[in-house]
Write an enzyme that holds these catalytic residues in place. Sequence first.
Site, mmCIF file in Angstrom:
data_model
loop_
_atom_site.group_PDB
_atom_site.id
_atom_site.type_symbol
_atom_site.label_atom_id
_atom_site.label_comp_id
_atom_site.label_asym_id
_atom_site.label_seq_id
_atom_site.Cartn_x
_atom_site.Cartn_y
_atom_site.Cartn_z
ATOM 1 C CB SER A 58 49.639 9.994 31.110
ATOM 2 O OG SER A 58 49.611 11.007 30.129
ATOM 3 C CD GLU A 117 38.806 9.595 50.240
ATOM 4 O OE1 GLU A 117 38.854 9.295 51.443
ATOM 5 O OE2 GLU A 117 39.754 9.390 49.449
ATOM 6 C CB SER A 118 36.890 10.300 43.057
ATOM 7 O OG SER A 118 36.584 10.071 41.698
ATOM 8 C CG HIS A 126 46.867 13.524 31.218
ATOM 9 N ND1 HIS A 126 47.053 12.191 30.921
ATOM 10 C CD2 HIS A 126 45.667 13.608 31.817
ATOM 11 C CE1 HIS A 126 45.992 11.507 31.314
ATOM 12 N NE2 HIS A 126 45.139 12.350 31.861
ATOM 13 C CB CYS A 166 32.745 11.933 46.933
ATOM 14 S SG CYS A 166 33.372 10.273 47.280
#
Length: 132
Positions: free
Chosen positions: A73, A80-81, A86, A101
């Site tokens: 994980s 940008e995020s 997982h 974004c």
Amino acid sequence: PASVSEGNEDKDYFIIRDGVRYAGTHLIIDVYGADRLDELSHVETALRDAVDAANATLLHIHLHHFTPNGGISGVAVLSESHISVHTWPERNFAALDIFMCGDTNPQRAVDVLRAAFQPDRLEIGEHRRGQI
């Protein structure tokens, strides 16, 4: 994602596509029959390559390798995020999220992840976050 400057929407890194302004594209990806889901270095390389392919900016990668099943994980934190992963290697399944974004192309990241894990099947849900 970058924050909105007071009174300056040009610097908020929102996307305008098809006449709609929104924060970013969020892809929910399920891969079935995938390979190499328990190889920490392979997963990290796949995330790095996906970030590059999407024209995103990597800030940090954190991965955790579980024992005894070998699942992984983690998250690649981006300007940008993020891209999160997982894995359930015992089931040859992985769940990934790509949220970006700005001037990125998250679909290119999907192509890299498909090549890295060679799934029998890949399902994608796409959501436009923060529509205004």
